[in-house]
Scaffold this motif. Structure first.
Motif, mmCIF file in Angstrom:
data_model
loop_
_atom_site.group_PDB
_atom_site.id
_atom_site.type_symbol
_atom_site.label_atom_id
_atom_site.label_comp_id
_atom_site.label_asym_id
_atom_site.label_seq_id
_atom_site.Cartn_x
_atom_site.Cartn_y
_atom_site.Cartn_z
ATOM 1 N N ASP A 1 46.475 43.509 37.911
ATOM 2 C CA ASP A 1 45.606 44.050 38.723
ATOM 3 C C ASP A 1 45.189 43.158 39.685
ATOM 4 N N ALA A 2 45.314 43.343 40.978
ATOM 5 C CA ALA A 2 45.054 42.403 42.528
ATOM 6 C C ALA A 2 43.663 42.018 42.229
ATOM 7 N N ASP A 3 42.597 42.936 42.114
ATOM 8 C CA ASP A 3 41.160 42.737 42.265
ATOM 9 C C ASP A 3 40.895 41.859 41.192
ATOM 10 N N ALA A 4 41.564 41.912 39.910
ATOM 11 C CA ALA A 4 40.939 41.048 38.972
ATOM 12 C C ALA A 4 41.240 39.613 39.128
ATOM 13 N N MET A 5 42.312 39.342 40.086
ATOM 14 C CA MET A 5 42.575 38.064 40.500
ATOM 15 C C MET A 5 41.635 37.388 41.358
ATOM 16 N N GLY A 6 40.858 37.907 41.836
ATOM 17 C CA GLY A 6 39.689 37.558 42.846
ATOM 18 C C GLY A 6 40.433 36.539 44.030
ATOM 19 N N ASP A 7 39.621 35.412 44.349
ATOM 20 C CA ASP A 7 39.872 34.801 45.783
ATOM 21 C C ASP A 7 41.172 33.997 45.398
ATOM 22 N N MET B 1 43.964 48.245 42.484
ATOM 23 C CA MET B 1 45.323 48.298 42.837
ATOM 24 C C MET B 1 46.174 47.304 42.019
ATOM 25 N N LEU B 2 47.467 48.045 41.637
ATOM 26 C CA LEU B 2 48.360 47.187 40.941
ATOM 27 C C LEU B 2 49.405 46.388 41.846
#
Length: 112
Positions: free
Chosen positions: A61-67, A1-2
Motif C-alpha cells: 500500500d503506497a499510502d501506508a508508506m508515508g513520506d 493504491m497498490l
C-alpha cells in the motif's frame, strides 16, 4: 493504491525470515527500494528479470508508506515509486508467484 515489488525467491525468503529488507542488489546500489505501478510492472519484469523464473510479486500500500515513499522520474520519463527505508514484512499486503510462461511473466489478475 497498490504498488509492486518483484523479488527473487531468495530475496522474498530473506524478507520473511528477517522481517525487513533493504531490497535486491539494485536497491542496495541505488539507496532505495524500487517499486512499480501495476501498469509499469510488466515492463519492469521484462527489462530487469528477462527469462528469470521463480519470482515473487509483492503488493504494498503506497499510502501506508508515508513520506518514505517518493515518486521520482525514471525510465522513459515516467514517475516510479521509490522507498527510502527498509521494506518491512508488514508493508506487504499480498504476494503471488510470478511464473514465466513462454518467456513472458504472467501477472496475477489482481494487477490487471
Amino acid at each position: 493504491m497498490l504498488i509492486y515489488k518483484i523479488f527473487r525467491a531468495q530475496e522474498w525468503a530473506e524478507l520473511q525470515a528477517a522481517g525487513q529488507s533493504a531490497g535486491a542488489p539494485v536497491d542496495l546500489a541505488d539507496g532505495f527500494v524500487h517499486f512499480s505501478t501495476a501498469a509499469q510492472a510488466p515492463e519492469t519484469a521484462a527489462k530487469h528479470f528477462a527469462g528469470e523464473d521463480g519470482l515473487v510479486l509483492l503488493a504494498c500500500d503506497a499510502d501506508a508508506m508515508g513520506d518514505a515513499l517518493r515518486w521520482e522520474v525514471s525510465r522513459g520519463g515516467a514517475e516510479f515509486p521509490h522507498l527510502y527505508r527498509v521494506l518491512r514484512i508488514g508493508d506487504v499486503i499480498w504476494h503471488r508467484p510470478l511464473p514465466l510462461r513462454d518467456g513472458v511473466h504472467v501477472f496475477p489478475a489482481e494487477t490487471t
